[in-house]
Scaffold this active site. Structure first.
Site, PDB file in Angstrom:
ATOM      1  N   TYR A 123      -7.252  -0.309   7.795  1.00  0.00           N
ATOM      2  CA  TYR A 123      -7.636  -0.834   9.120  1.00  0.00           C
ATOM      3  C   TYR A 123      -7.125   0.082  10.228  1.00  0.00           C
ATOM      4  O   TYR A 123      -7.792   0.279  11.242  1.00  0.00           O
ATOM      5  CB  TYR A 123      -7.132  -2.271   9.314  1.00  0.00           C
ATOM      6  CG  TYR A 123      -7.602  -3.185   8.208  1.00  0.00           C
ATOM      7  CD1 TYR A 123      -8.929  -3.142   7.787  1.00  0.00           C
ATOM      8  CD2 TYR A 123      -6.733  -4.042   7.543  1.00  0.00           C
ATOM      9  CE1 TYR A 123      -9.373  -3.941   6.736  1.00  0.00           C
ATOM     10  CE2 TYR A 123      -7.173  -4.839   6.492  1.00  0.00           C
ATOM     11  CZ  TYR A 123      -8.489  -4.783   6.088  1.00  0.00           C
ATOM     12  OH  TYR A 123      -8.917  -5.550   5.051  1.00  0.00           O
ATOM     13  N   ASP A 238     -11.911  -4.745  -4.704  1.00  0.00           N
ATOM     14  CA  ASP A 238     -10.532  -5.137  -5.025  1.00  0.00           C
ATOM     15  C   ASP A 238     -10.353  -6.651  -4.916  1.00  0.00           C
ATOM     16  O   ASP A 238      -9.757  -7.283  -5.785  1.00  0.00           O
ATOM     17  CB  ASP A 238      -9.531  -4.456  -4.077  1.00  0.00           C
ATOM     18  CG  ASP A 238      -9.408  -2.950  -4.313  1.00  0.00           C
ATOM     19  OD1 ASP A 238      -9.777  -2.483  -5.404  1.00  0.00           O
ATOM     20  OD2 ASP A 238      -8.932  -2.253  -3.396  1.00  0.00           O
TER      21      ASP A 238
END
Ligand code: FES
Ligand SMILES: [Fe+2]
Ligand SMILES: [Fe+2]
Lengths: 376, 87
Positions: A123, A238
């Protein structure tokens, strides 16, 4: 019971439950009580990626051309995902490692939580590219009311389990007064808190990302923010693996394949577990409302997003033995699937293994079309 | 070695699927025009989970998603006989 980093008693890990047995001593994987966790570790490692490998530099132009309402949607989602991964990058370790009793599960927890830290770092990678100073975006995460409301629901089951385990480690079982509050600690109470916590984490991994994923991939459908979308695809892969692990833990308990007492606890707490799940669904639908409060984005609106949450929720509820609770049985956003495919469609073991390692430098000069069905 | 089997999904009309060494049941059913839930297509997410009411399947890859007795993951198995499944 005081925690020890190397339990010198000779325990047989094959006879231990997943949690609240003896602390793990030797990190050995030659024999496993629940070999699934070793397989999940292998899979997670084969997924390894680094945010810096994905070139996000082209997204800046796309971002600048977005409408204000679309910017709000994009940035709010990143803030929310940042919150989720901040929690997940530490909490499985802090909450579960002190009470885990199987080496393969202990290592899965560490591997899982480590992968969340990669998400967190991505991020920053994305935001650094969009803003000269991404600081204000991060700063807002702890003050934004919408995010705070979610943060308290997400962290409360973890915090409760962690606190009670700490009491138990220091004082053992009994009733204790701490800062004027009375706390009763027993093995049974600890196990109930563990069960609720795992159900809350399961709901987090199962549905809390999907509103955000849908928005990201809706931008990608319009060929916008494609660097970001590549990263979110890797994150989604994931997360799908993480939820598999929490489903396994819950199912092993429920089916009596682990600790018999946890089977009883699962029965006792079934109603509460159901409520944890459905209230997470309601929160996500509210989040969709918040995203679209300033206006929609092309290809998505609040209603269809809520339907998608319900559709995903049904699948996830069935996976842990609940009846599907929502009316939405068909996928209202069929294009989502192509972003959630983990690999190319090959199922021959060699091929699917190899392509998991094909994480190379992604050159922004190569257009998305050149990749075709090729997965990162 | 390709072989052909009849598959009934829910109460939809029976379709014929040809399964080869590397073509999953999911893929075969899609080619026959059916739409099934899926995400990962590699056996770990559980999105394609079905109940097998009759017939036999064989796994190409070991599933990582939790599979209860009587359930199958069509993305990582192939038909070994005629099948009837609920999805
Ligand atoms: S699509 Fe993920 S397990 Fe079959
Ligand atoms: Fe994550
Ligand atoms: Fe996760």
């Amino acid at each position: 019971m005081r925690y020890t980093t190397f339990n010198q008693n000779n325990v047989n890990p094959l006879g231990e439950p997943m949690f609240f047995g003896n602390p793990v001593n030797v990190a050995r994987y030659d024999q496993q009580r629940h070999s699934i966790f070793e397989k999940l570790i292998e899979k997670q490692l084969s997924f390894f990626w680094r945010p810096e490998e994905v070139d996000v530099s082209r997204d800046r132009v796309d971002f600048q051309a977005m409408s204000e309402s679309e910017k709000h949607i994009f940035i709010s989602n990143l803030k929310y995902q940042t919150l989720l991964d901040s929690v997940q990058g530490r909490s499985p370790n802090i909450a579960f490692l002190p009470i885990v009793s199987l080496p393969e599960l202990e290592t899965w927890i560490e591997t899982w939580s480590f992968s969340e830290t990669i998400h967190s770092r991505s991020y920053t990678h994305i935001l650094r590219n969009l803003f000269t100073d991404p600081g204000p975006v991060f700063d807002d995460i702890v003050v934004n009311e919408q995010i705070r409301e979610r943060a308290s629901d997400i962290s409360k089951y973890y915090d409760d389990l962690i606190f009670y385990v700490q009491l138990w480690q220091i004082y053992g079982e009994g009733t204790f007064e701490i800062n004027g509050e009375t706390h009763e600690v027993s093995r049974r109470i600890l196990k109930r808190k563990l069960f609720l916590c795992v159900n809350s984490v399961n709901a987090l991994e199962a549905i809390r990302f999907y509103v955000s994923f849908a928005c990201t991939f809706a931008f990608a459908e319009r060929e916008l923010m494609e660097g970001n979308s590549k990263i979110i695809r890797l994150i989604a892969r994931d997360e799908n693996l993480h939820v598999t692990s929490t489903q396994h833990i819950i199912n092993l308990w429920q089916h009596g394949d682990d600790d018999p007492e946890m089977k009883e606890v699962a029965e006792e707490c079934r109603e509460e577990a159901f409520e944890i799940f459905t209230s997470a669904v309601e929160q996500e639908k509210k989040w969709a409302g918040y995203l679209f409060e300033n206006g929609s984005m092309i290809g998505l609106n609040k209603e269809i997003l809520c339907q998608y949450v319900e559709y995903i929720a049904n699948l996830r509820m069935q996976a842990i033995g609940f009846e599907p609770h929502y009316n939405q049985v068909t996928n209202p956003l069929p294009w989502m699937n192509k972003y959630l495919v983990s690999d190319n469609v090959q199922v021959a073991p060699q091929e699917s293994e190899i392509s998991s390692y094909l994480v190379g430098q992604i050159d922004s000069e190569v257009s998305a079309g050149d990749f075709g069905d090729f997965d990162l | 070695m390709a072989s052909t089997h009849k598959v009934q999904v829910n109460s939809l009309p029976v379709v014929e699927v040809t399964t080869g060494e590397s073509k999953s049941l999911l893929q075969a059913l899609e080619e026959a025009g059916l739409e099934l839930n899926y995400h990962c297509r590699t056996g770990f997410c559980g999105a394609c989970r079905c109940t097998l009411t009759s017939g036999q399947v064989e796994y190409l890859n070991e599933p990582l998603a939790y599979v209860r007795q009587g359930e199958i993951l069509p993305c990582v198995c192939i038909a070994k006989s005629d099948l009837s499944i609920d999805h």
